[in-house]
Enzyme design. Structure first.
Site, PDB file in Angstrom:
ATOM      1  N   ASP A 120       0.783  -1.259  -0.009  1.00  0.00           N
ATOM      2  CA  ASP A 120       0.132   0.069  -0.108  1.00  0.00           C
ATOM      3  C   ASP A 120       0.933   1.200   0.029  1.00  0.00           C
ATOM      4  O   ASP A 120       0.798   2.118  -1.016  1.00  0.00           O
ATOM      5  CB  ASP A 120      -0.962   0.005   1.186  1.00  0.00           C
ATOM      6  CG  ASP A 120      -1.552  -1.516   1.271  1.00  0.00           C
ATOM      7  OD1 ASP A 120      -2.579  -1.609   0.623  1.00  0.00           O
ATOM      8  OD2 ASP A 120      -1.179  -2.291   2.298  1.00  0.00           O
ATOM      9  N   TYR A 164       6.354 -14.190   0.351  1.00  0.00           N
ATOM     10  CA  TYR A 164       5.587 -14.501   1.470  1.00  0.00           C
ATOM     11  C   TYR A 164       6.056 -15.849   2.072  1.00  0.00           C
ATOM     12  O   TYR A 164       6.741 -16.646   1.419  1.00  0.00           O
ATOM     13  CB  TYR A 164       4.057 -14.453   1.186  1.00  0.00           C
ATOM     14  CG  TYR A 164       3.397 -13.283   0.796  1.00  0.00           C
ATOM     15  CD1 TYR A 164       3.682 -12.158   1.407  1.00  0.00           C
ATOM     16  CD2 TYR A 164       2.825 -13.386  -0.612  1.00  0.00           C
ATOM     17  CE1 TYR A 164       3.000 -10.882   0.803  1.00  0.00           C
ATOM     18  CE2 TYR A 164       2.288 -12.190  -0.997  1.00  0.00           C
ATOM     19  CZ  TYR A 164       2.501 -10.879  -0.377  1.00  0.00           C
ATOM     20  OH  TYR A 164       2.061  -9.916  -0.987  1.00  0.00           O
ATOM     21  N   GLN A 177      13.415   1.887  -2.494  1.00  0.00           N
ATOM     22  CA  GLN A 177      12.811   1.307  -3.740  1.00  0.00           C
ATOM     23  C   GLN A 177      13.619   1.454  -4.821  1.00  0.00           C
ATOM     24  O   GLN A 177      13.830   0.393  -5.734  1.00  0.00           O
ATOM     25  CB  GLN A 177      11.541   2.064  -3.987  1.00  0.00           C
ATOM     26  CG  GLN A 177      10.357   1.653  -3.133  1.00  0.00           C
ATOM     27  CD  GLN A 177       9.182   2.221  -3.343  1.00  0.00           C
ATOM     28  OE1 GLN A 177       9.012   3.402  -3.807  1.00  0.00           O
ATOM     29  NE2 GLN A 177       7.833   1.812  -3.293  1.00  0.00           N
ATOM     30  N   ARG A 213       6.183 -10.193  -5.411  1.00  0.00           N
ATOM     31  CA  ARG A 213       4.990 -10.631  -4.732  1.00  0.00           C
ATOM     32  C   ARG A 213       4.019  -9.233  -4.549  1.00  0.00           C
ATOM     33  O   ARG A 213       4.476  -8.414  -5.195  1.00  0.00           O
ATOM     34  CB  ARG A 213       5.216 -11.052  -3.252  1.00  0.00           C
ATOM     35  CG  ARG A 213       5.664  -9.739  -2.365  1.00  0.00           C
ATOM     36  CD  ARG A 213       6.071 -10.380  -1.013  1.00  0.00           C
ATOM     37  NE  ARG A 213       5.913  -9.141  -0.119  1.00  0.00           N
ATOM     38  CZ  ARG A 213       6.297  -9.167   1.010  1.00  0.00           C
ATOM     39  NH1 ARG A 213       7.151 -10.305   1.737  1.00  0.00           N
ATOM     40  NH2 ARG A 213       6.308  -8.260   2.035  1.00  0.00           N
ATOM     41  N   GLY A 214       2.976  -9.296  -4.192  1.00  0.00           N
ATOM     42  CA  GLY A 214       1.720  -8.529  -3.919  1.00  0.00           C
ATOM     43  C   GLY A 214       1.512  -7.618  -5.213  1.00  0.00           C
ATOM     44  O   GLY A 214       1.106  -8.236  -6.219  1.00  0.00           O
ATOM     45  N   GLU A 215       1.824  -6.169  -5.101  1.00  0.00           N
ATOM     46  CA  GLU A 215       1.465  -5.417  -6.351  1.00  0.00           C
ATOM     47  C   GLU A 215       2.579  -4.515  -7.095  1.00  0.00           C
ATOM     48  O   GLU A 215       3.069  -4.640  -7.933  1.00  0.00           O
ATOM     49  CB  GLU A 215       0.227  -4.412  -5.954  1.00  0.00           C
ATOM     50  CG  GLU A 215       0.040  -3.746  -7.099  1.00  0.00           C
ATOM     51  CD  GLU A 215      -1.466  -3.078  -7.032  1.00  0.00           C
ATOM     52  OE1 GLU A 215      -2.382  -3.182  -6.199  1.00  0.00           O
ATOM     53  OE2 GLU A 215      -1.642  -1.807  -7.202  1.00  0.00           O
ATOM     54  N   ASP A 216       3.484  -3.967  -5.892  1.00  0.00           N
ATOM     55  CA  ASP A 216       4.208  -2.964  -6.534  1.00  0.00           C
ATOM     56  C   ASP A 216       5.656  -3.783  -7.086  1.00  0.00           C
ATOM     57  O   ASP A 216       6.053  -3.724  -8.177  1.00  0.00           O
ATOM     58  CB  ASP A 216       4.599  -1.909  -5.503  1.00  0.00           C
ATOM     59  CG  ASP A 216       5.586  -0.914  -5.946  1.00  0.00           C
ATOM     60  OD1 ASP A 216       5.066  -0.277  -6.846  1.00  0.00           O
ATOM     61  OD2 ASP A 216       6.769  -0.772  -5.572  1.00  0.00           O
ATOM     62  N   SER A 217       6.031  -4.710  -6.269  1.00  0.00           N
ATOM     63  CA  SER A 217       6.942  -5.609  -7.019  1.00  0.00           C
ATOM     64  C   SER A 217       6.864  -6.180  -7.866  1.00  0.00           C
ATOM     65  O   SER A 217       7.649  -6.499  -9.073  1.00  0.00           O
ATOM     66  CB  SER A 217       8.001  -6.321  -5.847  1.00  0.00           C
ATOM     67  OG  SER A 217       6.990  -7.409  -5.152  1.00  0.00           O
TER      68      SER A 217
HETATM   69  O1  TRH Z   1       4.482  -5.894   0.546  1.00  0.00           O
HETATM   70  P1  TRH Z   1       3.675  -6.797  -0.199  1.00  0.00           P
HETATM   71  O2  TRH Z   1       3.410  -8.140  -0.173  1.00  0.00           O
HETATM   72  O3  TRH Z   1       2.384  -5.639  -0.466  1.00  0.00           O
HETATM   73  C1  TRH Z   1       0.840  -5.805  -0.498  1.00  0.00           C
HETATM   74  C2  TRH Z   1       0.349  -5.603   0.866  1.00  0.00           C
HETATM   75  O4  TRH Z   1       0.319  -6.861   1.606  1.00  0.00           O
HETATM   76  C3  TRH Z   1      -1.127  -5.043   0.434  1.00  0.00           C
HETATM   77  O5  TRH Z   1      -1.840  -4.876   1.534  1.00  0.00           O
HETATM   78  C4  TRH Z   1      -1.631  -5.966  -0.509  1.00  0.00           C
HETATM   79  O6  TRH Z   1      -2.977  -5.281  -0.713  1.00  0.00           O
HETATM   80  C5  TRH Z   1      -0.891  -5.886  -1.712  1.00  0.00           C
HETATM   81  O7  TRH Z   1       0.530  -6.557  -1.482  1.00  0.00           O
HETATM   82  C6  TRH Z   1      -1.461  -6.549  -2.834  1.00  0.00           C
HETATM   83  O8  TRH Z   1       4.207  -6.522  -1.748  1.00  0.00           O
HETATM   84  P2  TRH Z   1       4.524  -5.429  -2.864  1.00  0.00           P
HETATM   85  O9  TRH Z   1       3.163  -4.738  -3.450  1.00  0.00           O
HETATM   86  O10 TRH Z   1       5.519  -5.839  -3.877  1.00  0.00           O
HETATM   87  O11 TRH Z   1       5.498  -4.233  -2.076  1.00  0.00           O
HETATM   88  C7  TRH Z   1       6.588  -4.516  -1.605  1.00  0.00           C
HETATM   89  C8  TRH Z   1       7.224  -2.954  -1.603  1.00  0.00           C
HETATM   90  O12 TRH Z   1       8.591  -3.120  -0.989  1.00  0.00           O
HETATM   91  C9  TRH Z   1       7.363  -2.478  -2.883  1.00  0.00           C
HETATM   92  O13 TRH Z   1       7.104  -1.144  -3.141  1.00  0.00           O
HETATM   93  C10 TRH Z   1       9.167  -2.685  -3.265  1.00  0.00           C
HETATM   94  C11 TRH Z   1       9.625  -2.505  -1.729  1.00  0.00           C
HETATM   95  N1  TRH Z   1      10.724  -3.029  -1.592  1.00  0.00           N
HETATM   96  C12 TRH Z   1      11.848  -2.052  -1.408  1.00  0.00           C
HETATM   97  O14 TRH Z   1      11.707  -0.947  -1.423  1.00  0.00           O
HETATM   98  N2  TRH Z   1      13.035  -2.772  -1.055  1.00  0.00           N
HETATM   99  C13 TRH Z   1      13.329  -4.139  -0.941  1.00  0.00           C
HETATM  100  O15 TRH Z   1      14.495  -4.687  -0.526  1.00  0.00           O
HETATM  101  C14 TRH Z   1      12.237  -4.854  -1.327  1.00  0.00           C
HETATM  102  C15 TRH Z   1      12.213  -6.468  -1.131  1.00  0.00           C
HETATM  103  C16 TRH Z   1      10.899  -4.499  -1.507  1.00  0.00           C
END
Ligand code: TRH
Length: 395
Positions: A24, A207, A269, A285-289
């Site tokens: 988020d 995860y 990031q 995983r998730g959305e942003d990565s």
């Molecule tokens: O962390 P996530 O699993 O996030 C989410 C949340 O669980 C949310 O509630 C859910 O609705 C959504 O998934 C679908 O995975 P995500 O989205 O990839 O976010 C991780 C963030 O962390 C992303 O912006 C990249 C960042 N990141 C770094 O900045 N440095 C790092 O070393 C790593 C591994 C990740």
């Protein structure tokens, strides 16, 4: 489309409630930085969980309580702790609530009293499902107040809001990949020790994962030399158990047969982007990565955020159907089977050999897929255009 029309709003605010993990705030922080970096706009980000935010922006950890509440400028964005007793203040011209988080009532009332009223956008979660296009930009009048909220859906085609992609992102990626000195230089730029030229370099962000032990075993027993980089996080406990290395921590390295595994710190990031660019295969995983892996244009595996009643499998299938288009049938099947197994429908170790054999074809395909996505307008450009359009109508 011209986002810089005269009525293009100049002040923006984004409300972010951290449900869990980093997705988020990860999406909101990128959006805020991109809006601010495009110039001529004031951007304010409200975040309720300062410690989650500080993992993505370590400078925030240094900011003491009073300044968190009053607002601190970080990377040209005014970041403020979202307090439970929300202050009376002027709303921005565009108010974005991220992922249906509920705006404070006091702020809604201030928005309703503004003339002209702010553009109110609910930024939704990303999905490749077909219904998204039908709901994108949909208006929803507030039940009591003279306000209209608009739903804005990111997505994978021209009928949606597109994906976050900062101007210059792909050029920065290509410059990084083209740096003299090849992989050794790229890894050095990331602060990482060199790896053998023939090794497959993998990043692993996931995860908790019951199937991981079997996959690590397959990697250690396999034909390929693998270097697996694991950023600190939720999967580390399973890694430690599988390798019988309790207390495995940042900076540690473990060698098992053909597998060499290294634990990395969680980084900012932009540094994480470079890690994705540097690797040959990324587990995200998730959305942003998940989105960033697509801009890295390398083969990747998505650990989707699990939802009740397995609803996430519809999302996974929808993405596989889109992204798999044009792939050779054997490669498409190998990708599908490995991705499903990685998400609990199958055995990742059993699917690995077929998936690994298809990596060259998947690499070519991901480059083409990235090019296809990059030809669409990005999310921030679309938000700028949409907000100018709505404020032109209501202003
Ligand atoms: O962390 P996530 O699993 O996030 C989410 C949340 O669980 C949310 O509630 C859910 O609705 C959504 O998934 C679908 O995975 P995500 O989205 O990839 O976010 C991780 C963030 O962390 C992303 O912006 C990249 C960042 N990141 C770094 O900045 N440095 C790092 O070393 C790593 C591994 C990740």
């Amino acid at each position: 489309m011209n986002p810089e029309r005269p009525n293009s709003p100049r002040s923006w605010e984004i409300f972010c409630q951290v449900v869990d993990n980093f997705g988020d705030i990860g999406v909101c922080w990128r959006l805020a930085r991109d809006l601010a970096a495009r110039g001529g706009r004031e951007v304010r980000l409200w975040v309720d969980d300062w410690s989650a935010f500080s993992r993505l922006c370590p400078a925030a950890a240094e900011v003491e309580g009073a300044r968190r509440r009053s607002g601190v400028v970080l990377q040209a964005v005014v970041v403020r702790q979202w307090p439970s007793a929300f202050p009376e203040l002027d709303p921005a011209e565009v108010v974005i609530e991220a992922f249906a988080c509920e705006l404070p009532e006091v702020h809604l009332r201030r928005m309703a009293a503004c003339e002209p009223r702010p553009v109110w956008i609910n930024l939704e979660y990303l999905s490749a499902e077909d219904w998204v296009a039908g709901c994108h930009r949909m208006a929803s009048p507030h039940p009591r107040l003279p306000l209209v909220k608009h739903f804005f859906f990111p997505g994978f085609d021209a009928a949606t809001g597109g994906l976050p992609r900062e101007p210059g992102l792909l050029a920065a990626r290509d410059a990084f990949l083209g740096m003299p000195g090849g992989r050794r230089a790229r890894l050095a730029a990331l602060g990482l020790a060199p790896v053998a030229d023939e090794a497959l370099l993998v990043s692993l962000f996931a995860y908790e994962h019951p199937g991981l032990a079997g996959l690590l075993q397959a990697w250690s027993d396999g034909d390929l030399e693998l270097v697996v980089l694991v950023p600190e996080g939720r999967v580390l406990g399973d890694v430690a158990r599988a390798l019988a290395r309790p207390g495995l921590a940042v900076g540690d390295a473990v060698v098992r047969g053909r597998l060499q595994l290294r634990v990395l710190p969680f980084t900012e990031q932009d540094a994480y982007d470079r890690l994705l660019w540097a690797c040959d295969l990324n587990f995200v995983r998730g959305e942003d990565s998940f989105v960033r892996a697509q801009w890295a244009a390398k083969p990747f595996v998505w650990h989707i955020y699990p939802q009740a009643e397995d609803a996430h499998f519809d999302k996974l299938e929808a993405f596989l159907a889109r992204c798999g288009e044009g792939l050779a049938p054997e490669a498409e099947a190998a990708m599908r089977r490995f991705w499903l197994a990685w998400n609990g429908r199958g055995e990742p170790a059993a699917e690995w050999p077929a998936f690994a054999a298809e990596l060259p074809r998947l690499a070519a395909h991901q480059r083409a897929w990235c090019g296809q996505l990059a030809a669409l307008p990005d999310l921030v450009s679309q938000l700028l255009e949409f907000s100018a359009h709505i404020s032109g109508r209501t202003g």
